[in-house]
Design a protein around this motif. Structure first.
Motif, PDB file in Angstrom:
ATOM      1  N   GLU A 161       0.832  -1.205   0.000  1.00 17.28           N
ATOM      2  CA  GLU A 161       0.000   0.000   0.000  1.00 17.28           C
ATOM      3  C   GLU A 161       0.870   1.260   0.000  1.00 17.28           C
ATOM      4  OE1 GLU A 161      -2.335  -0.545   3.480  1.00 17.28           O
ATOM      5  OE2 GLU A 161      -3.754  -1.950   2.525  1.00 17.28           O
ATOM      6  N   GLU A 162       1.954   1.209   0.717  1.00 17.35           N
ATOM      7  CA  GLU A 162       2.832   2.379   0.828  1.00 17.35           C
ATOM      8  C   GLU A 162       3.633   2.617  -0.444  1.00 17.35           C
ATOM      9  OE1 GLU A 162       4.781   5.609   1.854  1.00 17.35           O
ATOM     10  OE2 GLU A 162       3.318   4.738   3.237  1.00 17.35           O
ATOM     11  N   PHE A 163       4.138   1.532  -1.065  1.00 19.96           N
ATOM     12  CA  PHE A 163       5.082   1.668  -2.168  1.00 19.96           C
ATOM     13  C   PHE A 163       4.530   1.249  -3.534  1.00 19.96           C
ATOM     14  CE2 PHE A 163       7.805   1.708   1.530  1.00 19.96           C
ATOM     15  CZ  PHE A 163       8.771   2.646   1.208  1.00 19.96           C
ATOM     16  N   HIS A 164       3.344   0.771  -3.615  1.00 22.40           N
ATOM     17  CA  HIS A 164       2.739   0.382  -4.893  1.00 22.40           C
ATOM     18  C   HIS A 164       3.632  -0.593  -5.652  1.00 22.40           C
ATOM     19  CE1 HIS A 164       0.350   4.449  -4.910  1.00 22.40           C
ATOM     20  NE2 HIS A 164       0.161   3.727  -3.813  1.00 22.40           N
ATOM     21  N   THR A 165       4.190  -1.556  -4.927  1.00 23.03           N
ATOM     22  CA  THR A 165       4.989  -2.625  -5.521  1.00 23.03           C
ATOM     23  C   THR A 165       4.784  -3.879  -4.687  1.00 23.03           C
ATOM     24  OG1 THR A 165       7.231  -3.356  -6.129  1.00 23.03           O
ATOM     25  CG2 THR A 165       7.034  -1.957  -4.188  1.00 23.03           C
ATOM     26  N   ILE A 187       4.239   5.288  -7.752  1.00 18.26           N
ATOM     27  CA  ILE A 187       5.051   4.471  -6.836  1.00 18.26           C
ATOM     28  C   ILE A 187       4.685   4.698  -5.371  1.00 18.26           C
ATOM     29  CG2 ILE A 187       6.983   4.383  -8.459  1.00 18.26           C
ATOM     30  CD1 ILE A 187       8.446   6.404  -6.663  1.00 18.26           C
ATOM     31  N   GLY A 188       3.844   5.657  -5.078  1.00 17.34           N
ATOM     32  CA  GLY A 188       3.504   5.908  -3.679  1.00 17.34           C
ATOM     33  C   GLY A 188       4.666   6.545  -2.952  1.00 17.34           C
ATOM     34  N   TRP A 189       5.264   5.786  -2.033  1.00 17.72           N
ATOM     35  CA  TRP A 189       6.418   6.236  -1.244  1.00 17.72           C
ATOM     36  C   TRP A 189       6.074   7.514  -0.479  1.00 17.72           C
ATOM     37  CZ3 TRP A 189      11.899   5.539  -3.800  1.00 17.72           C
ATOM     38  CH2 TRP A 189      12.875   5.396  -2.799  1.00 17.72           C
ATOM     39  N   HIS A 190       4.870   7.576   0.057  1.00 17.17           N
ATOM     40  CA  HIS A 190       4.426   8.786   0.737  1.00 17.17           C
ATOM     41  C   HIS A 190       5.195   9.027   2.025  1.00 17.17           C
ATOM     42  CE1 HIS A 190       1.242   9.024  -2.184  1.00 17.17           C
ATOM     43  NE2 HIS A 190       0.774   7.827  -1.838  1.00 17.17           N
TER      44      HIS A 190
END
Length: 443
Positions: free
Chosen positions: A167-171, A276-279
């Motif tokens: 969920e955080e990194f979309h991978t 990619i997210g990485w928020h």
């Protein structure tokens, strides 16, 4: 002055060109001479002046402050002492490994306070550190360190499961995560130049473009440091040279330099960042032998480092570039984030890492009087460690007995590396084994 801007994007992108200080010239005297204008040396000078404003401390730097590893590293403020918790415990014991973790937590917190209280402009973000396992073997390695931390009762570390990571990194690349919110990322060259300004503001004198040609102990006490244009006599000597210690016969066998490499992407567009997210913006490392480490810059470039190392022979410190490793790192970005295929990479560089034989840091002494002090063996995790070691060294010189000066790695015995031919052959074998293990087991 060397072409410092070519050594890393960090140095190239400094807001103003560096104007070097005057070199050491003529015969000079000081209370404390510091060889090396990186993090360790600058922190030592800064903390000495804070502890005793009357002390005369001079820093002698071969090029410009931040030219070495302090201006080329990945910019992670983290709690790693050497390598993994398990390796530290195996090398020393459980009690000392726990003490090392506490020291490093204090180092990270101390650097946070140093940056924020002095308003050092170094793109600092307290966004955390994330250790990820990307294969079953890596998961077991991370789980092992979790068990150690649980036994210690340590706090401030979160377990991130696969769903949270996706969920955080979309991978779907990550299987487990070890997250430490207290850690952070920063622009390392800005930090080095900021530390130089802080030390000078307190009265430390810094000579740049002053390569040390040698140092020795005077018969009547004290030390003499020689450069091409001058000499500096002092009561105390600090060897804040880390990987560059290989240039000095007195320290050469205590550590060896290896080179780590970094690639940097173009700034990511808003749509690519969203993909990619990485928020959380945390700095990330995986749990391989030859780790990958990566993070975002303030303008959302991806900095990807590690994957392999370049080995040196003797005093060779010209291993900045490795095309094979650069290509590997660029491929790994899209291995983690397939949605970034076609991304352009704009910069590539490398820098030296200090490695002791037992893969652990040391603050040590040359001579029984303990007035020549060295700091070695950051093993690539030195941003917070070197700053905190500077405080510890300053306390030793000022005669302050603290829990830091009593740490087990202060004055510990360092196992010397063997002769250059033996070391060169051995490290090639070790590196080859690590690469094979990563390919088969830790992939």
């Amino acid at each position: 002055m060397g072409d410092y801007a070519s050594k890393s994007w960090w140095l190239e992108s400094l807001p103003e060109p560096i104007v070097a200080n005057a070199p050491l010239a003529g015969a000079q005297r000081a209370d404390v001479a510091v060889i090396g204008g990186g993090y360790t040396g600058l922190s030592t000078a800064y903390h000495l002046k804070r502890l005793d404003p009357a002390i005369d401390v001079r820093v002698v730097e071969a090029d410009v402050c931040g030219f070495g590893a302090s201006g080329r590293n990945g910019g992670f403020s983290m709690t790693l002492f050497g390598l993994t918790k398990g390796i530290t415990r195996l090398r020393f014991d459980d009690q000392r490994a726990r003490a090392a973790h506490r020291y490093m937590e204090a180092a990270v917190d101390g650097l946070h306070e140093l940056i924020t209280e002095n308003r050092i402009d170094c793109d600092y973000e307290r966004s955390g550190y994330l250790l990820v396992g990307t294969s079953p073997a890596q998961v077991r390695r991370v789980e092992h360190d979790f068990r150690i931390i649980e036994k210690w009762g340590a706090k401030g570390i979160e377990r991130w499961e696969r769903q949270r990571l996706a969920e955080e990194f979309h991978t779907d690349y990550y299987r487990i995560g070890w997250f430490e919110p207290r850690c952070g990322i920063l622009q390392p060259a800005k930090l080095a130049r900021g530390m130089k300004a802080l030390a000078e503001k307190l009265g430390a004198q810094i000579y740049e473009n002053s390569p040390v040609t040698g140092f020795s102990k005077n018969a009547g006490g004290g030390y003499i440091v020689k450069t091409p244009a001058g000499e500096l006599r002092s009561e105390y000597l600090v060897l804040a040279t880390n990987a560059y210690s290989v240039l000095f016969p007195q320290l050469r066998a205590l550590q060896r330099p290896v080179f780590t490499h970094i690639v940097m992407s173009e700034p990511l567009s808003a749509s690519r960042m969203e993909s990619i997210g990485w928020h959380c913006r945390a700095g990330v490392e995986d749990a391989r032998d030859l780790i990958h480490y990566y993070r975002l810059t303030r303008d959302n470039r991806i900095v990807m480092g590690g994957g392999d190392v370049s080995l040196t022979y003797g005093a060779d410190l010209d291993r900045d570039l490795n095309e094979k490793t650069f290509a590997h790192l660029e491929r790994h970005v899209t291995e983690v984030f397939p949605q970034l295929r076609g991304i352009r990479f704009t910069h590539r560089w490398g820098g030296p890492v200090s490695v002791t034989l037992d893969m652990a840091p040391v603050i040590g002494f040359l001579g029984a009087d303990r007035k020549a002090i060295f700091s070695l063996g950051c093993i690539g995790h030195g941003v917070s460690l070197t700053h905190y070691n500077g405080l510890t060294i300053a306390e030793l010189i000022a005669g302050r007995r603290t829990w830091r000066t009593g740490m087990f790695f202060v004055g510990r015995k360092v196992l010397p590396w063997p002769s250059d031919p033996v070391t060169h052959g051995a490290v090639h074998v070790i590196r080859g084994f690590m690469k094979l293990e990563d390919r088969i087991y830790y992939k």
